[in-house]
Design an enzyme around this catalytic site. Sequence first.
Site: not given
Length: 471
Positions: A211, A310, A412
């Site tokens: 990523r 996020e 994550e």
Amino acid sequence: MLLPIKMRKFTSLLTLALLLTGFAQQLAAQSVAVGKPAEVVITPYKTTMLADGKDEAQIKVVIIDKNGNTILHAGKLIKFTITGDAMISKLSDHQQYSEVGMPNHIVTEGKLHDGILWVTLRSGHQKGSVKFEAKADSLYPGATEIKMIQPGAAHKITTLMYIPKKVQDKIMGADISFLPELEAKGLKFSDKGVQKDALEILKDHGFNYIRLRIFNNPARDSGYSPNKGFCDLEHTRQMAKRVKAAGMKLLLDFHYSDYWADPQQQYKPAGWRGQDFNTIKHAVYTYTVDVLQQLKSQGTLPDMVQVGNEINHGMIWPEGEINNLDSLAELINMGVQGVKAVDPSTPVMLHVALGGQNLEARFFMDQMLERNVPFDVIGLSYYPKWHGTLDDLKENMTDLATRYKRQVMVAEYTQLKTEVNDIAFNLPDGKSLGTFIWEPLNTWEQIFDKAGKSNGYIDLYDGIAKKYITK
């Protein structure tokens, strides 16, 4: 050969004594491992609340030592400060508490019992942010920001029906966006004494996906990487070549910012400031297309794309702030359309920092689906300090996998490596996709030491890969 009865009895007693001694030593080691109280930690189970005067959120308060261990028998007095339109409606164990201060700045006191205190926060009627802070004498404070919203009726961005794409591969991935910066400082990586490219070492231990984050203009003075421009398009192009050359797949994470984007900050790129909303929407689309087209032209098209990082409090503030759900949905959709314009088969992830916050995760996904936002994968951040227990993570992922027609993954994490992967790879209805560990080369529970040498953590991934990736 059998021993005489008395000897066997003596041996059994000796064995028992040794076992008890070992158990006592383990307990002693555990008690020694937990150090002095150092920090107040708060875990909110909602960070988005309805500003209707009735909505409530549970907040867990504990104390940890400098190594992150919870002090199980802490009994400290905690002083809570609330700035904004909200109030504490209850403390655990039906504690009596007192409040002092002016409206929108209230101080409340409560005491930990057996190391924990539950706080119930009730919303007011004003939209905006509420800062919740917890302090205790001589300890580092804990704080969080909670968004108070009034969402209104949902307006669909399109009437077209979207069928989510299914990702066929199981993913054991790593976000290693820091790698060019570390190498620029001269850091070399090695595994079991053999120096290799970090990508090769990760692949040797079963990782199959990388990523990478990308910022619009990180080189500007107040950007992520002033003057150097790490994580810009050119650095991303070079890293994408390395990822593909290593035989690994790529997830590209658009922050749509010149700087870090997370629930506490989603700064608009400087180049988009002062523009009207329609111009910003067009900028999201054209920027997404340009980045992906350049990657495609060099043969390194991402295998999956994140539209925003996020984003449970929104993105590209203030237009895309969570209080502006219709506008947020339009911005996300423009990013998705940009991805699909370059390659319609590329799966798109919506990533929220809500590993253990099921009510809020459901709220966000429901709001996006009510507005008909197209996406394929639900991604969660999970850090125990902020996102709850492993049970919270499992309950949330299981519910999301059951409730929505999307695959679910941990985008994550860093701690509890084996446990997090066991949860992420065992979801119902075939919705398991996998995980991405965040910055394992040099951050938090990293799998390399400061000199670039692999440590014991990396060996955990051989077993995880064998169990879930290469079986």
